[in-house]
Structures are given as structure tokens and as C-alpha cells.
Scaffold this motif. Structure first.
Motif, PDB file in Angstrom:
ATOM      1  N   ASP A  72      16.010  50.981 -61.257  1.00 31.39           N
ATOM      2  CA  ASP A  72      17.397  51.261 -60.872  1.00 31.39           C
ATOM      3  C   ASP A  72      17.502  51.704 -59.422  1.00 31.39           C
ATOM      4  N   GLU A  73      18.750  51.756 -58.961  1.00 31.62           N
ATOM      5  CA  GLU A  73      19.071  52.236 -57.614  1.00 31.62           C
ATOM      6  C   GLU A  73      20.536  52.625 -57.579  1.00 31.62           C
ATOM      7  N   TYR A  74      20.826  53.669 -56.840  1.00 38.60           N
ATOM      8  CA  TYR A  74      22.222  54.065 -56.658  1.00 38.60           C
ATOM      9  C   TYR A  74      23.003  52.950 -55.982  1.00 38.60           C
TER      10      TYR A  74
ATOM     11  N   GLN B  70      17.852  59.775 -50.209  1.00 41.92           N
ATOM     12  CA  GLN B  70      18.183  59.846 -51.632  1.00 41.92           C
ATOM     13  C   GLN B  70      18.028  58.491 -52.335  1.00 41.92           C
ATOM     14  N   SER B  71      17.741  57.440 -51.590  1.00 40.74           N
ATOM     15  CA  SER B  71      17.599  56.135 -52.229  1.00 40.74           C
ATOM     16  C   SER B  71      16.284  56.066 -52.989  1.00 40.74           C
ATOM     17  N   TYR B  72      16.267  55.225 -53.995  1.00 41.69           N
ATOM     18  CA  TYR B  72      15.047  55.084 -54.779  1.00 41.69           C
ATOM     19  C   TYR B  72      14.010  54.234 -54.054  1.00 41.69           C
TER      20      TYR B  72
ATOM     21  N   PHE C 203      26.799  63.664 -50.402  1.00 42.57           N
ATOM     22  CA  PHE C 203      27.419  62.744 -51.346  1.00 42.57           C
ATOM     23  C   PHE C 203      26.443  62.376 -52.454  1.00 42.57           C
ATOM     24  N   GLN C 204      26.887  62.524 -53.707  1.00 44.08           N
ATOM     25  CA  GLN C 204      26.073  62.133 -54.855  1.00 44.08           C
ATOM     26  C   GLN C 204      26.718  60.936 -55.538  1.00 44.08           C
ATOM     27  N   PRO C 205      26.071  59.778 -55.538  1.00 44.93           N
ATOM     28  CA  PRO C 205      26.672  58.584 -56.150  1.00 44.93           C
ATOM     29  C   PRO C 205      26.915  58.772 -57.641  1.00 44.93           C
ATOM     30  N   THR C 206      27.975  58.160 -58.130  1.00 45.19           N
ATOM     31  CA  THR C 206      28.300  58.207 -59.558  1.00 45.19           C
ATOM     32  C   THR C 206      28.071  56.861 -60.237  1.00 45.19           C
ATOM     33  N   LEU C 207      27.674  55.847 -59.447  1.00 38.61           N
ATOM     34  CA  LEU C 207      27.413  54.511 -59.973  1.00 38.61           C
ATOM     35  C   LEU C 207      26.004  54.086 -59.579  1.00 38.61           C
ATOM     36  N   ALA C 208      25.396  53.251 -60.405  1.00 43.45           N
ATOM     37  CA  ALA C 208      24.050  52.771 -60.112  1.00 43.45           C
ATOM     38  C   ALA C 208      23.862  51.376 -60.680  1.00 43.45           C
ATOM     39  N   MET C 209      22.945  50.629 -60.075  1.00 42.95           N
ATOM     40  CA  MET C 209      22.461  49.377 -60.653  1.00 42.95           C
ATOM     41  C   MET C 209      21.234  49.707 -61.484  1.00 42.95           C
TER      42      MET C 209
END
Length: 268
Positions: A67-69, A78-80, A175-181
Motif C-alpha cells: 500500500d501507499e498513501y 511519510q511515504s511508504y 498532514f495525515q492522509p485519510t486515503l490510500a492505495m
């Protein structure tokens, strides 16, 4: 499902590293499915140590991350992608052009990106060994509760529990993402072997639901009950809510005898 219980998290990491090492040494061009999060870090430390000791080479391996944001730049701390570089890729001899993360940048269609990621996995010959952690709510990858058991790589909205659990990794003003792939559950189940690591008492309830609960989208990890070659590595804390632990320990003793005679993997 093979359930193996260890005394502590260090032993979980050491055993997981053995599974990865055996695969890479047994199959040329092995394809790994990789996970992020706090639990796999100990595994990656073991693999880096093996590489630095000239015991393990990743030169012929390909990897696909779970996964990734959504919309996050790969250079973002913060990226994977950054996580994998920092914890594994920068320290071993893997070809980074053969390491894939399910990214979806600003303006890209997430549905098309999901299909493209599935095609890349297919072209690589499929995933040989998928590493997994488990969320406290039973998620695998970012397949949150109620995710379809037939799902493929796609965009997912993260639950409030997952956001809360991951908030410790973000600064208060960040910023904290709320969606991810994320790879879908069906994508994960396509892997020839699945290796799930869980440590700590906070994972005990999810572990119990995964292993002994009903097959249900409410606990996405329970889908591993359908997998022919699912291995679950637990420390005592994560296994604390399981009943009949003596059986798991006894069964592992029998599996060790088989593995010593025929090896960990039976279809390579």
C-alpha cells in the motif's frame, strides 16, 4: 493455517527472515510482497544484517509493496517508498527499478492505477511470498473492515481507528492522509505463500478473530483461512487470547520435522 508461537518479538523476526532467506536462495527471481508498519521493521533489520554478512543477495528479486498513501510524494518522509528505502532498499543490493509501490499521484485515476499495479504483478509472475502485519481492527494492507474479500488493488478510505493508530507517526501540524492505495484481499490471497507477523497484546483480539473467528469482511485478515499456505508468526502477547495453544505448539513440532526433511517450501 500454520500458527507458530514464539517467546518474544525478536524470535518472530528471526523466523520470518528465515522464510524470506530460504525463498530467495531456493528460487531465482523470487517475487516478494512487502509490508510497512512497526512490526516488519524488525524483519528488515534481520534481512539487512544477513545481506551485510554476505549471506543473502536481493540482486535477482522483485518486490511489490502492499500500500501507499494517496497523492503523497515518494520523497516525503511519510511515504511508504521512503519507509522501504530507509529500512531495506538502501541497505541491500536490490534493483530499485524492480521495487514497486501502488502509487497514485495528483490527477491520476486511482482505478486505472489499481489495474496497472495488478498487471505489473501478473507480468512479474505473481508474488511468491507476501509479508503481512495485522491492524488492531483486523485489517491487512489497508483493507479495512467491510472490505470485499474479492477486492483488488484500489483506493480505500481509512477508518478512524487506523488514523488514530498511525497518528503517532505524524507531527501535530503535519498532514495525515485519510486515503490510500492498497492491494486487495484477493490480490493478497493470490500469493503462493503468505507470512503474517503479529506481536504485542494490542494485536491479540485481532489475531484471535483472524484464526478462530468466522470468515468475515468485518475481520479482513480472516480471509487467510482460505489460503493454502498461510503462516502466522506470533509472540506470546499476540497469541494470548488464543485457546488450545498446546495444540499449536505440538503441531509446530511436527511441521519442523517435515521442514527439516523436505524444506520450508514445497512447490518451488
Amino acid at each position: 493455517m500454520q500458527v507458530i508461537i514464539f517467546d518474544n518479538p525478536q524470535q518472530v523476526a528471526e523466523n520470518a527472515a528465515q522464510w524470506v532467506e530460504k525463498l530467495i536462495n531456493k528460487k531465482s527471481g523470487a517475487v516478494l510482497g512487502l509490508a510497512t508498519g512497526s512490526t516488519p521493521i524488525s524483519l528488515y533489520k534481520q534481512l539487512v544484517a544477513k545481506h551485510q554478512a554476505d549471506e543473502l543477495s536481493f540482486a535477482n528479486t522483485t518486490s511489490f509493496n502492499l500500500d501507499e498513501y494517496l497523492g503523497i510524494d515518494e520523497n516525503n518522509a511519510q511515504s511508504y517508498r521512503h519507509f522501504m528505502n530507509e529500512n531495506l532498499f538502501d541497505h541491500v543490493d536490490i534493483d530499485k527499478s524492480k521495487t514497486f509501490v501502488p502509487t497514485c499521484n495528483q490527477g491520476e485515476n486511482p482505478r486505472e492505477q489499481g489495474l496497472a499495479y495488478e498487471e505489473k504483478i501478473k507480468q512479474a509472475g505473481g508474488i511468491d511470498l507476501q509479508i503481512l502485519g495485522i491492524g488492531a481492527n483486523g485489517h491487512i494492507g489497508f483493507n479495512e473492515p467491510t472490505s470485499s474479500l474479492a477486492s483488488r488493488t484500489r483506493i480505500k478510505t481509512l477508518t478512524q481507528q487506523t488514523l488514530n493508530d498511525n497518528s503517532r507517526l505524524f507531527a501535530a501540524d503535519e498532514f495525515q492522509p485519510t486515503l490510500a492505495m492498497t492491494m486487495g484481499i484477493a490480490t493478497i490471497l493470490d500469493a503462493r505463500y503468505v507470512l503474517l507477523m503479529a506481536t504485542g497484546e494490542n494485536k491479540a483480539s485481532a489475531v484471535k478473530s483472524m484464526i478462530t473467528g468466522p470468515l468475515s469482511a468485518v475481520c479482513p485478515a480472516s480471509a487467510l483461512q482460505l489460503h493454502e499456505n498461510a503462516i502466522v508468526l506470533l509472540d506470546k502477547a499476540a497469541a494470548s487470547e488464543l485457546e488450545d495453544q498446546e495444540y499449536y505448539l505440538w503441531a509446530n513440532e511436527q511441521n519442523l520435522k517435515i521442514n527439516q526433511e523436505f524444506g520450508l517450501y514445497h512447490n518451488y
